[in-house]
Structure formats: structure tokens, C-alpha cells
Design a protein around this motif. Structure first.
Motif, mmCIF file in Angstrom:
data_model
loop_
_atom_site.group_PDB
_atom_site.id
_atom_site.type_symbol
_atom_site.label_atom_id
_atom_site.label_comp_id
_atom_site.label_asym_id
_atom_site.label_seq_id
_atom_site.Cartn_x
_atom_site.Cartn_y
_atom_site.Cartn_z
ATOM 1 N N ASP A 180 1.126 -1.300 0.432
ATOM 2 C CA ASP A 180 0.412 -0.337 -0.116
ATOM 3 C C ASP A 180 0.667 1.399 0.465
ATOM 4 O OD1 ASP A 180 -2.431 -1.516 0.234
ATOM 5 O OD2 ASP A 180 -3.172 -1.858 2.293
ATOM 6 N N TYR B 61 -4.392 -13.074 5.661
ATOM 7 C CA TYR B 61 -4.461 -11.407 6.157
ATOM 8 C C TYR B 61 -5.442 -11.158 6.946
ATOM 9 C CZ TYR B 61 -4.450 -6.585 5.967
ATOM 10 O OH TYR B 61 -4.462 -5.698 6.250
ATOM 11 N N MET C 202 -7.049 -2.862 10.062
ATOM 12 C CA MET C 202 -7.233 -3.193 8.465
ATOM 13 C C MET C 202 -8.530 -3.369 8.061
ATOM 14 S SD MET C 202 -8.708 -7.429 8.342
ATOM 15 C CE MET C 202 -10.459 -7.108 7.449
ATOM 16 N N THR D 17 -6.172 -0.734 5.455
ATOM 17 C CA THR D 17 -5.607 -1.033 4.219
ATOM 18 C C THR D 17 -6.180 -1.263 3.040
ATOM 19 O OG1 THR D 17 -6.107 -3.288 5.134
ATOM 20 C CG2 THR D 17 -3.685 -2.699 5.822
ATOM 21 N N ILE E 207 -5.887 -4.322 1.295
ATOM 22 C CA ILE E 207 -7.015 -5.440 1.511
ATOM 23 C C ILE E 207 -8.498 -5.592 2.105
ATOM 24 C CG2 ILE E 207 -6.937 -8.288 2.394
ATOM 25 C CD1 ILE E 207 -3.783 -8.018 0.880
ATOM 26 N N GLY E 208 -8.097 -4.537 3.374
ATOM 27 C CA GLY E 208 -9.201 -4.713 4.218
ATOM 28 C C GLY E 208 -10.134 -4.546 4.143
ATOM 29 N N LYS F 298 -11.558 -4.388 0.933
ATOM 30 C CA LYS F 298 -11.709 -4.781 0.104
ATOM 31 C C LYS F 298 -12.398 -5.485 0.697
ATOM 32 C CE LYS F 298 -12.751 -4.738 -3.580
ATOM 33 N NZ LYS F 298 -12.996 -5.993 -5.062
ATOM 34 N N ILE F 299 -11.786 -6.374 1.442
ATOM 35 C CA ILE F 299 -12.803 -7.010 3.013
ATOM 36 C C ILE F 299 -14.030 -6.565 3.031
ATOM 37 C CG2 ILE F 299 -12.670 -8.569 4.565
ATOM 38 C CD1 ILE F 299 -9.846 -9.329 4.173
#
Ligand code: HEM
Ligand code: FES
Lengths: 254, 250
Positions: free
Chosen positions: A212, A245, B27, B30, B32-33, B35-36
């Protein structure tokens, strides 16, 4: 086939330096053998340019046998050109037809700034690896091969992820310039194996953080990365990275 | 934009320091977080849509059945309010994250390619099929929602004197007749049609995408997840469109 040589029009991105404006230049190239690789074709062009007193086109390459990941060209809007599972250096001119116009651009991503012409700086990938893509053990003497048993299918999965040569085609092909496929391959190849699983929690958190920070985009699950990957790394690794993750953020404590 | 993000993230930064939930809050910052969370809120909204559709199909059963259903729903009282707030929250989170992740990706590629071609051989529309239209279809759904809630819940267009729906709103009047009337309105017809087609496109990528984001990926099940996602998406969209068709009947 119409003989063994081609005459081509090349539209190539030229840029003198990182902070200079770039633009396309057109070159005519004739007598291109269909047996040449794409990079050899560029070599021929460069020889002509040098003879005529013009600066040769800068492009990255090293092994020229599809294993180092240095070559990196967007060819007619496709990372590494039209062939599946092929690096630019392994692409052959027989894939093109006489009279074709070929547009050649560098990878485009904020995290991969253009250095010159078609060369980009991909050290962002190195920094992601430094953030967690390793196993911290003293290597010492070579251990006995079978002292840590790893089931065959696990080995296969780890090897498939480890095939990643870090060329950046996944980022180049992604509409979001996301590095998810690369990072997930590097997370997976270690997380799957017993030696690497010890540090899986901090690894995935640190590597995603670095990803990121480098300014890559997010993953929209378009799977262009998988299609562009010269070694066919699977998007199943992205799902695994996400699972790693989630596990690291929610249940694991280190 | 960046400054705004910084100011908004300040309270969350404090939360991230808390022991226990700290890592979970972190999370959310980020890629990915985010998107989750989008996947979770998206799937929650899909769950809502399924129940909403099931209830609304009672419109075909007739006035009495539909109105009884509505009355029963309203008799939930406080619980319904809690559910509505939760629903609104899911929408708000989903939309904010859509903007946040889109902004992230715009920053990630500032100069675009002169030419771009898909290397995939299994997409109908080059360059990722429906996934290219997530933001635009999302915005369409959002715009639709404003009109939809204004009309159905608050009867706002009537109160502002833009339309003349004679059957009042759900509190005072006959909800069945109100809905039928709203559906006959020309503005409704256009907006609903566009938004529902948009919804089908949005979900045809969204549902299977959410599965992948949440780590659900298996060679044996992928076909089922993707096919099932597509099927559910269009079942929902076409289900609602059948109600849209009701606006043209009788
Ligand atoms: C009924 C309403 C909605 C439902 C059921 C829904 C559902 C979903 C689902 C399941 C996803 C997939 C998440 C993932 O890829 O992991 C998604 C993605 C997305 N949604 Fe929605 N959504 C709705 C409304 C909206 C609205 C109002 C917006 C407004 C901007 C929006 C914008 C987006 C965007 C941009 C994505 C793609 C994110 C990405 O792939 O990177 N959605 N949606
Ligand atoms: S030059 Fe090494 S992979 Fe192409």
C-alpha cells in the motif's frame, strides 16, 4: 506465410528522463526476420538508430531466456505481447504480420516510475520483499532433505507460487495497477511451507502494508494479472493472501 | 482529498491503538482490509435484497396480502428501526469504501496506456467485463435509492408537490395502491429500469468477487461460485424487474 521477413511500423514511447515529458515516435523497420525475438528486433532498430546518430531506445532485459523478469514491455496494449505465458524476450516476431503497426509502451504505474523510454524502476517490488518475503533462520549446513516432511501437493502449490519472476506484468495489466498477484505469490510460497509458516502473521501484514505504501492499487478481481503472467501464477494465491491477511488481523497474535 | 482522509482517519487512528480490536481497526486502512469490508457489506446488502424481493413479490398476490405483510413488518417497531439503521450503515460503509478504493487506484496509475487489450479469453466485454462498471453501476444504484426511499417511505415527491399520488404514504394510506401508483410514474419507470439493469451488472461481478476477496477460492468450486453468483445476480435483478413490469399492467 509471405516470406520470412517483415516490414513494420513501430510506435515507441520515448522519454529522456524520469521527470521529462514523453511521447510516441514512429519508426519504420524492414527486413525483420520472423525467427527473431521481440528484443532482437529492437536490437536491430537500435543499431539503425545509432548509425543514423539518434539515441537508441532504452529497454530492460537480462537473461533473454524467460527467467529473470527484467524484460517488460506493453506491446499493443498487452503485457509481454500477445502470447500467453511468455515473456517479451521469448516472444517471436512470427506472431506479427507484414505491415503491422506495433505500439510499445513502458509499464505504467505510479509505483513503477519511468526511468527512460521503456525502462521503469521496479524497486518497489524489492522493498515489498524486504518487508517480509523471507524466512529468518540460520542456514548453517545444508539440512537433510527429508528432515521436514512436506506433502507433495503442498510442494506443488509453493513451487507454482515461487515461479513468479517479479516482472511486474500483473501490475501493468491490472486496471488498478494492483500488485496483488505479485505480493500474494511471495506470501504464498512461504506460508505454504513449514519453514515459512512460522512468520506468516507478521509477513503478510508487513508485505501488504509495504504494498500500500508503494502506491499500488487495490484488487478488483478482474484477473487480468493471471492472464498476463508469463509464468501463469494463479489468482488462487490472492485468495490465499486474503485468508492469511484475515487470519493475521483477526485471530493471530504475535 | 488526502487531507480530508487524514482528518477523517484521526479518530480511527486512536481506535487502532486499543488492545484487542486494534489490529482489526488497522485492517480497515489497508487495500485488502477495505476490500474485505466492501465484500462483507456487499453480501449483507445482497441478503437484504433477497428478503426485500421476497416480500415485494407479494404485490402479485394482491392488495390484501401485500398490505398485511407491510403491517406485520411495521409492527416490529423498534427492531425494524434498528434493521433500517443497520442497512443504512452497510450502504454508507460500502459507498465510502468504493470511493476510497477507487481513489487509491486512480492514484496508482496517473498516466494511462495509449492502447490496452485484455489477455483473458473468457470475458464477454474486453478488459474485465462487468468489473469495469462497478463504480458507475454503484452510483446508479445509489441515485435510484434516493428516489426509491423518498417515494416509498416518505412520499417526498408528493409532499413537495411534484407529483399527485392520491393514496398517501405508508403510514396513513394504502401502501399497495401507493406502490402501484409510484410504479406508473414516468420518472420512476426510467430510473428504476436503468438502476435495476445496473444492479444486475454490479452483482454479476460483485457476488463472485466478494467470494474471492474473502478467500473463497477452490478449483473445484470456482465454476459453481462464479456461475452461482451470476445466476443470483440476475435472479435478483429480474425479480425486481418483474415488479417494474407490474407498473404497466392494469
Ligand atoms: C444494493 C446495493 C449494493 C449491493 C448489493 C452491492 C454489492 C456489492 C458487492 C457484493 C461487491 C463486491 C465486493 C468485492 O469485490 O469484494 C461490490 C463492489 C462494489 N460496489 Fe457495490 N453494492 C451495492 C451498492 C453500491 C453502491 C450504491 C455503490 C456506490 C458507489 C457501490 C460501489 C461498488 C464498487 C465501486 C465496487 C467494486 C469495488 C472493487 O471491485 O474494487 N455499490 N458491491
Ligand atoms: S530478459 Fe530475462 S525474462 Fe526476459
Amino acid at each position: 506465410m509471405s516470406g520470412d521477413t517483415l516490414t513494420l511500423t513501430l510506435r515507441i514511447w520515448r522519454q529522456n528522463g524520469p521527470n521529462e515529458a514523453g511521447g510516441f515516435r514512429e519508426y519504420r523497420l524492414s527486413g525483420v526476420s520472423t525467427h527473431m525475438s521481440f528484443l532482437e528486433m529492437l536490437d536491430v532498430l537500435n543499431e539503425q538508430l545509432i548509425e543514423s546518430g539518434e539515441e537508441p531506445v532504452a529497454f530492460d532485459h537480462d537473461c533473454r531466456e524467460g527467467i529473470c523478469g527484467m524484460c517488460s514491455l506493453m506491446i499493443n496494449g498487452q503485457a509481454h505481447g500477445p502470447d500467453k505465458a511468455t515473456t517479451t524476450c521469448q516472444l517471436h516476431m512470427r506472431q506479427f504480420a507484414d505491415g503491422d503497426t506495433i505500439t510499445i509502451e513502458p509499464w505504467r504505474a505510479t509505483a513503477f516510475p519511468v526511468v527512460r523510454d521503456l525502462v521503469t524502476d521496479r524497486s518497489a517490488f524489492d522493498r515489498i520483499i524486504s518487508a517480509g518475503g523471507y524466512v529468518s533462520v540460520n542456514t548453517g549446513n545444508a539440512p537433510d532433505g527429508n528432515s521436514i516432511p512436506v506433502p507433495g501437493h503442498q510442494q506443488e502449490k509453493a513451487m507454482d507460487a515461487a515461479a513468479c519472476i517479479g516482472c511486474g506484468a500483473c501490475v501493468a495489466a491490472c486496471k488498478n495497477a494492483s500488485a496483488s498477484l505479485f505480493v500474494s505469490a511471495k506470501v504464498s510460497q512461504l506460508a505454504i511451507l513449514p519453514q515459512g509458516s512460522q512468520e506468516r502473521t507478521s509477513r503478510v501484514l508487513d508485505m501488504v502494508n509495504q504494498m500500500d505504501e508503494e502506491g499500488f492499487g487495490h484488487c478488483t478481481n478482474t484477473y487480468e494479472c493471471e492472464a498476463a503472467c508469463p509464468v501463469e501464477v494463479s489468482v488462487s494465491n490472492i485468495a490465499r493472501m486474503n485468508r492469511e491477511y484475515i487470519r493475521a488481523s483477526i485471530v493471530a497474535g504475535e | 482529498m488526502d487531507l480530508l482522509c487524514k482528518i477523517c482517519s484521526w479518530p480511527a487512528c486512536l481506535l487502532a491503538r486499543l488492545p484487542g480490536i486494534g489490529p482489526i481497526v488497522k485492517m480497515c486502512f489497508t487495500s485488502i482490509g477495505q476490500k474485505i469490508l466492501m465484500a462483507l457489506t456487499g453480501l449483507a446488502l445482497v441478503g437484504f435484497l433477497v428478503t426485500h424481493l421476497a416480500g415485494n413479490l407479494l404485490l402479485f398476490k394482491g392488495e390484501e396480502q401485500f398490505n398485511t405483510y407491510a403491517e406485520n413488518l411495521h409492527s416490529l417497531g423498534g427492531a425494524l428501526v434498528v434493521a433500517e439503521v443497520g442497512l443504512f450503515g452497510a450502504f454508507a460503509v460500502h459507498m465510502c469504501l468504493a470511493i476510497s478504493t477507487t481513489a487509491m487506484s486512480r492514484r496508482a496509475r496517473k498516466s494511462s496506456y495509449a492502447e490496452q487489450q485484455s489477455k483473458r479469453d473468457d470475458v464477454i466485454l474486453g478488459g474485465g467485463g462487468a468489473s469495469r462498471f462497478m463504480l458507475i453501476t454503484g452510483v446508479l444504484i445509489g441515485a435510484f435509492l434516493v428516489l426509491h426511499v423518498a417515494d416509498m417511505k416518505f412520499n417526498l415527491r408528493d409532499k413537495l408537490g411534484i407529483t399527485q399520488f392520491e393514496h398517501g404514504d405508508e403510514e396513513s394510506g394504502n401502501l399497495y395502491l401507493h406502490v402501484r401508483q409510484v410504479l406508473r410514474d414516468p420518472v420512476t419507470r426510467v430510473v428504476y429500469l436503468v438502476a435495476l439493469l445496473g444492479l444486475g451488472i454490479h452483482l454479476s461481478h460483485g457476488i463472485s468477487s466478494a467470494a474471492q476477496t474473502l478467500g473463497l477460492h477452490h478449483r473445484r468450486w470456482n465454476v459453481l461460485i462464479r456461475g452461482g453468483g451470476m445466476l443470483l445476480a440476475w435472479a435478483i435483478a429480474l425479480g425486481f424487474l418483474s415488479i417494474w413490469v407490474l407498473g404497466f399492467l392494469k
